[in-house]
Design a protein around this motif. Sequence first.
Motif, PDB file in Angstrom:
ATOM      1  N   LEU A 195       0.805  -1.214   0.000  1.00 14.63           N
ATOM      2  CA  LEU A 195       0.000   0.000   0.000  1.00 14.63           C
ATOM      3  C   LEU A 195       0.844   1.273   0.000  1.00 14.63           C
ATOM      4  N   THR A 233      -2.288   8.809   3.899  1.00 19.22           N
ATOM      5  CA  THR A 233      -3.138   7.616   3.934  1.00 19.22           C
ATOM      6  C   THR A 233      -2.362   6.375   3.559  1.00 19.22           C
ATOM      7  N   LYS A 234      -1.504   6.475   2.537  1.00 21.14           N
ATOM      8  CA  LYS A 234      -0.722   5.332   2.081  1.00 21.14           C
ATOM      9  C   LYS A 234       0.196   4.813   3.188  1.00 21.14           C
ATOM     10  N   LYS A 236       0.102   5.458   6.490  1.00 19.02           N
ATOM     11  CA  LYS A 236      -0.663   5.028   7.669  1.00 19.02           C
ATOM     12  C   LYS A 236      -1.276   3.646   7.442  1.00 19.02           C
ATOM     13  N   ALA A 237      -1.916   3.450   6.284  1.00 17.96           N
ATOM     14  CA  ALA A 237      -2.552   2.167   5.996  1.00 17.96           C
ATOM     15  C   ALA A 237      -1.517   1.057   5.898  1.00 17.96           C
ATOM     16  N   SER A 238      -0.381   1.360   5.268  1.00 15.03           N
ATOM     17  CA  SER A 238       0.669   0.355   5.108  1.00 15.03           C
ATOM     18  C   SER A 238       1.249  -0.072   6.451  1.00 15.03           C
ATOM     19  N   MET A 241      -1.281  -2.097   8.447  1.00 16.35           N
ATOM     20  CA  MET A 241      -1.408  -3.447   7.906  1.00 16.35           C
ATOM     21  C   MET A 241      -0.185  -4.284   8.256  1.00 16.35           C
TER      22      MET A 241
END
Length: 264
Positions: A195, A233-234, A236-238, A241
């Motif tokens: 991500l 967002t990229k 944080k999401a990565s 995960m």
Amino acid sequence: MNIDLHTHGKLSKKSAFSPAYFAEMMSEAKVNGLQAAALTEHFNTSNFFAMYEALDQMYPYNGHYYDVDGLKLFPGMEVDIAETGHILLIGLKENVLAVRSLLEDYTAQCSFIPFKRLLDLADEFNLWKIGAHPFRTSTPLHQLDPQLLKRLDAFDFNAKDIYVQGAEAYKNLITPFAEKLGVPVVAGSDSHQCLQYGSVINRLHVSCSTVEELKEAIKQGDYEMELSPCLHTKVKASVMMKKLLKQLAGEVPSRDEAEIGYLA
């Protein structure tokens, strides 16, 4: 040519290399507009050599890069130094593996290689030397001997640090620091999880097929760094995960992951 100069091939140092996971990473890299990437996996990751052996079975290597279904993947590794800090080394696969073999006695935290010795080794084997995340709290480089720092070929404008410190704040730290030393700055996503690809990109004005060509294009300033409007967002999401996947595997999140999770 769009290239990411700081990427990883595994979820974590302790995890096994997964061909399926890696293929998913490369697919996502291409979806995010990359035509090339440098594989800078940690030098003391578990089964480092097995990762490259697996890549040899998966993709053709033309003497300069792996052809990953149309994406150019340049060999490299990320090395810890005794003074604290990480250095990205990128070059011919045989040279990367040769230097890694010489680092076998330096893989533990209590015995990392001195900065000058690593620079000498990198020059001996013609490896491109990039100072990774020089202002990261846990692994700073900026306080080291300026005469040694000047020997680096570039500094890493790192997506994780941009996320933690803010783009303008981090740019205000790294730009004057690098300019004073006469060293260029290049973008690296530091992706361990797919991500994060596309959070930062180097847009070269030319297409490069060798590390020497890449190095020269950066030296001549023949590129721009681009930050994604979705960087926050990229990353944080990565990281979230990655933390979840590590916890499911029984691994403890790193200090940097904990810091990003706290700020998130």
